[in-house]
Design a protein around this motif. Sequence first.
Motif, short mmCIF file in Angstrom:
data_model
loop_
_atom_site.label_atom_id
_atom_site.label_comp_id
_atom_site.label_asym_id
_atom_site.label_seq_id
_atom_site.Cartn_x
_atom_site.Cartn_y
_atom_site.Cartn_z
N ASP A 247 -13.28 -7.83 0.43
CA ASP A 247 -12.39 -8.55 1.35
C ASP A 247 -10.98 -8.71 0.77
OD1 ASP A 247 -12.53 -10.51 -0.55
OD2 ASP A 247 -13.75 -11.89 0.63
N ASN A 248 -10.74 -8.10 -0.39
CA ASN A 248 -9.42 -8.26 -1.02
C ASN A 248 -8.79 -6.94 -1.46
OD1 ASN A 248 -11.14 -7.80 -3.17
ND2 ASN A 248 -10.03 -9.16 -4.56
N ILE A 249 -9.35 -5.81 -1.00
CA ILE A 249 -8.79 -4.51 -1.40
C ILE A 249 -8.47 -3.70 -0.15
CG2 ILE A 249 -9.15 -2.39 -2.74
CD1 ILE A 249 -11.38 -3.93 -4.27
N PHE A 250 -7.19 -3.36 0.02
CA PHE A 250 -6.76 -2.63 1.21
C PHE A 250 -6.07 -1.35 0.75
CE2 PHE A 250 -6.87 -7.14 1.92
CZ PHE A 250 -7.66 -7.24 3.05
N ILE A 251 -6.62 -0.21 1.14
CA ILE A 251 -6.10 1.08 0.66
C ILE A 251 -5.49 1.84 1.83
CG2 ILE A 251 -6.69 3.17 -0.64
CD1 ILE A 251 -7.88 1.10 -2.26
N LYS A 252 -4.25 2.30 1.65
CA LYS A 252 -3.55 3.06 2.72
C LYS A 252 -2.97 4.34 2.13
CE LYS A 252 -3.55 -0.55 5.56
NZ LYS A 252 -4.46 -0.56 6.68
N PRO A 253 -2.94 5.42 2.93
CA PRO A 253 -2.34 6.66 2.41
C PRO A 253 -0.81 6.59 2.31
CG PRO A 253 -3.28 7.00 4.60
CD PRO A 253 -3.58 5.59 4.22
N TYR A 254 -0.15 5.98 3.31
CA TYR A 254 1.32 5.91 3.34
C TYR A 254 1.67 4.72 4.23
CZ TYR A 254 6.22 7.29 3.51
OH TYR A 254 7.59 7.30 3.37
#
Length: 371
Positions: A247-254
Amino acid sequence: MKFIFSGGGTGGHIYPAITLIENIKERDPKAQMLYVGTAKGLEADIVPKADIPFRTIDIEGFARHITLKNFVVLGKAVAGVMKARSILKEYRPDAVVGTGGYVSGPLLLTASLMGIPTLIQDQNAIPGITNKILARFVSKIACGYESARVHFPPAKTVLTGNPIRKDVLRYSRSEAVQELGLSKTKKTVLITGGSRGARRINEAMPAVYKQYFNNEAVQFLHVTGRGEYQNVINSMKAYNVDLEKADNIFIKPYLYNMPMALAAADITVARAGAIGLAEVTARGIPSILVPYPYAAENHQEFNARALVEKKAAVMILNSELTGQRLLKELTDLLLSEEKMKTMALASKTMGHPEAAANITDMILAMVVSKA
Ligand SMILES: CC(=O)N[C@H]1[C@@H](OP(=O)(O)OP(=O)(O)OC[C@H]2O[C@@H](n3ccc(=O)[nH]c3=O)[C@H](O)[C@@H]2O)O[C@H](CO)[C@@H](O)[C@@H]1O
């Protein structure tokens, strides 16, 4: 008034141009703009999205050793100069502005030789080869770092700092965390490897996530770079970090809205690209910097050192970066509110939020004095 901007390859050469275009348009809403880049660079994606007319030149950088490919590159450079000349003759700009990257070479050189007012904006602590060559020909130079000045003719060079998009200072932290769906109470760590991502940082982060998985005080917004996204997701599995349960890790490509992410950030872990640093310091964010060691003449390390000297950042050399080292530096910071405050203040004093306005003054003054 009509302007041509050229710069490209990476975001660090494109966003300064977009920022200056926006600033000129604010002063003169009737001003016309044309952006010249390559079809392969990131500019072909970013510039049309900003609603700026875009044309391309087919050109590549020279390899720094002797190779047959350089003959092809030379052929393209000659064709590039001819195309630049035809664009300039057709568009008839009042001024031409270059923000670096080899695409800006033929355009700025040809414009200078045609007697059109020209300005280059150099972002780094050590200037790139294109700008060093162009320096002899252009009318004005605006540089981001004091240390770059010695490479340029003093009479036409001004230390302005690097221009940053207005949006970088637009949002408050609370607006941004809400908009991004983040927690208001947790400290936000923004991880970014510049416009193309940073594999070494991406590889070091899973060890941090393992330790901070569902931590109640810290959250992570990690921008991997487009080409790196899938590798990061895969390596999480290898570290048994289950992103679906996190609930605390957000991964985005760009992120097209990086200014929003910067507004939410309490700490950044980043490469040391000049525009990223200009944005981080304008907002006064403490940072852990891992300079990209293969940038021309290792300029990122010099960019980073300027912040480290003022105690605005901690630096980890790429060769010394491991998950454990990053975990240690990050934890040291997160545990010391006092240290974070001091670094934030030092970071803020290094920002140049006025740079874009000052460079815009320089560009418009060139046009007026020529008229
Ligand atoms: C590998 C390399 O040689 N990089 C160079 C490149 O940096 P590069 O483009 O990688 O990095 P910079 O930090 O200078 O600029 C990145 C820009 O892209 C934006 N951004 C980034 C990621 C994202 O998801 N969304 C987004 O909008 C950032 O907010 C920033 O405005 O040009 C810089 C400026 O000359 C140099 O200092 C860097 O050394």
